[in-house]
Design a protein around this motif. Structure first.
Motif, short mmCIF file in Angstrom:
data_model
loop_
_atom_site.label_atom_id
_atom_site.label_comp_id
_atom_site.label_asym_id
_atom_site.label_seq_id
_atom_site.Cartn_x
_atom_site.Cartn_y
_atom_site.Cartn_z
N THR A 14 -10.57 -4.11 -3.56
CA THR A 14 -11.50 -3.17 -4.18
C THR A 14 -10.93 -1.76 -4.25
O THR A 14 -11.23 -1.01 -5.18
CB THR A 14 -12.85 -3.12 -3.44
N ARG A 15 -10.09 -1.39 -3.31
CA ARG A 15 -9.50 -0.04 -3.31
C ARG A 15 -8.49 0.15 -4.44
O ARG A 15 -8.39 1.23 -5.01
CB ARG A 15 -8.80 0.23 -1.98
N GLN A 16 -7.71 -0.88 -4.75
CA GLN A 16 -6.65 -0.74 -5.74
C GLN A 16 -7.16 -0.30 -7.11
O GLN A 16 -6.73 0.74 -7.61
CB GLN A 16 -5.85 -2.05 -5.85
N PRO A 17 -8.08 -1.02 -7.75
CA PRO A 17 -8.51 -0.58 -9.09
C PRO A 17 -9.34 0.70 -9.07
O PRO A 17 -9.45 1.38 -10.08
CB PRO A 17 -9.32 -1.75 -9.63
N ARG A 18 -9.90 1.04 -7.93
CA ARG A 18 -10.68 2.28 -7.82
C ARG A 18 -9.80 3.49 -7.55
O ARG A 18 -10.30 4.60 -7.38
CB ARG A 18 -11.72 2.16 -6.70
N ARG A 19 -8.52 3.27 -7.43
CA ARG A 19 -7.54 4.33 -7.15
C ARG A 19 -7.79 5.00 -5.82
O ARG A 19 -7.61 6.20 -5.66
CB ARG A 19 -7.53 5.35 -8.28
N ARG A 20 -8.20 4.22 -4.83
CA ARG A 20 -8.46 4.75 -3.49
C ARG A 20 -7.50 4.18 -2.45
O ARG A 20 -7.77 4.24 -1.26
CB ARG A 20 -9.89 4.42 -3.07
N ALA A 21 -6.39 3.63 -2.89
CA ALA A 21 -5.45 2.99 -1.97
C ALA A 21 -4.38 3.94 -1.47
O ALA A 21 -3.51 3.54 -0.71
CB ALA A 21 -4.82 1.77 -2.63
N GLY A 22 -4.43 5.18 -1.88
CA GLY A 22 -3.45 6.17 -1.41
C GLY A 22 -2.03 5.79 -1.76
O GLY A 22 -1.73 5.40 -2.89
N ALA A 23 -1.14 5.87 -0.77
CA ALA A 23 0.28 5.59 -0.99
C ALA A 23 0.54 4.12 -1.32
O ALA A 23 1.58 3.78 -1.87
CB ALA A 23 1.09 5.98 0.24
N ARG A 24 -0.42 3.24 -1.00
CA ARG A 24 -0.25 1.81 -1.29
C ARG A 24 -0.62 1.45 -2.73
O ARG A 24 -0.46 0.32 -3.16
CB ARG A 24 -1.14 0.97 -0.36
N ARG A 25 -1.13 2.41 -3.47
CA ARG A 25 -1.65 2.13 -4.81
C ARG A 25 -0.58 1.57 -5.74
O ARG A 25 0.54 2.05 -5.78
CB ARG A 25 -2.23 3.39 -5.44
N PRO A 85 0.09 1.26 -9.56
CA PRO A 85 -0.41 1.81 -10.83
C PRO A 85 -0.80 0.71 -11.82
O PRO A 85 -0.11 -0.29 -11.96
CB PRO A 85 0.79 2.62 -11.36
N GLY A 86 -1.93 0.91 -12.47
CA GLY A 86 -2.39 -0.03 -13.48
C GLY A 86 -3.06 -1.28 -12.95
O GLY A 86 -3.43 -2.16 -13.71
N LYS A 87 -3.25 -1.36 -11.66
CA LYS A 87 -3.85 -2.56 -11.06
C LYS A 87 -5.30 -2.69 -11.51
O LYS A 87 -6.10 -1.80 -11.33
CB LYS A 87 -3.79 -2.43 -9.53
N ARG A 88 -5.64 -3.83 -12.15
CA ARG A 88 -7.00 -4.05 -12.64
C ARG A 88 -7.61 -5.35 -12.13
O ARG A 88 -8.78 -5.60 -12.33
CB ARG A 88 -7.01 -4.04 -14.16
N ALA A 89 -6.81 -6.19 -11.49
CA ALA A 89 -7.33 -7.46 -10.98
C ALA A 89 -6.54 -7.86 -9.74
O ALA A 89 -5.42 -7.42 -9.53
CB ALA A 89 -7.21 -8.55 -12.04
N GLY A 90 -7.17 -8.69 -8.92
CA GLY A 90 -6.48 -9.17 -7.73
C GLY A 90 -7.12 -10.45 -7.23
O GLY A 90 -8.27 -10.76 -7.55
N THR A 91 -6.35 -11.21 -6.48
CA THR A 91 -6.85 -12.45 -5.89
C THR A 91 -6.50 -12.50 -4.41
O THR A 91 -5.53 -11.89 -3.97
CB THR A 91 -6.24 -13.69 -6.57
N SER A 92 -7.30 -13.23 -3.67
CA SER A 92 -7.03 -13.43 -2.26
C SER A 92 -7.54 -14.82 -1.88
O SER A 92 -8.61 -15.23 -2.31
CB SER A 92 -7.75 -12.37 -1.42
N ALA A 93 -6.76 -15.53 -1.09
CA ALA A 93 -7.18 -16.84 -0.59
C ALA A 93 -6.84 -16.90 0.90
O ALA A 93 -5.75 -16.50 1.31
CB ALA A 93 -6.47 -17.95 -1.34
N ASP A 94 -7.79 -17.36 1.69
CA ASP A 94 -7.60 -17.42 3.13
C ASP A 94 -8.01 -18.80 3.65
O ASP A 94 -8.99 -19.37 3.19
CB ASP A 94 -8.46 -16.35 3.81
#
Length: 62
Positions: A26-37, A39-48
């Motif tokens: 959720t942080r990545q597309p909201r541009r709240r990931a700081g130095a980990r950001r 650029p251009g990230k609009r989607a992501g997946t996670s599986a656990d």
């Protein structure tokens, strides 16, 4: 790519890993990931996969 440090940074606490991944997604597309950001990230997946067959999958888009 996992600029947040990945599961190893959470010392094997499976529920915490899943929550941390969802937060990072959720942080990545909201541009709240700081130095980990990423650029251009609009989607992501996670599986656990946890102990005893418990698991989760998350797909987030903006």
């Amino acid at each position: 790519m996992n600029p947040g440090g990945g599961p190893a940074s959470l010392v094997g606490v499976v529920p915490a890993q899943a929550i941390a991944r969802a937060c990072e997604l959720t942080r990545q597309p909201r541009r709240r990931a700081g130095a980990r950001r990423i650029p251009g990230k609009r989607a992501g997946t996670s599986a656990d996969q946890g102990l005893f067959g418990h698991g989760s999958a998350v797909i987030l888009t903006r």
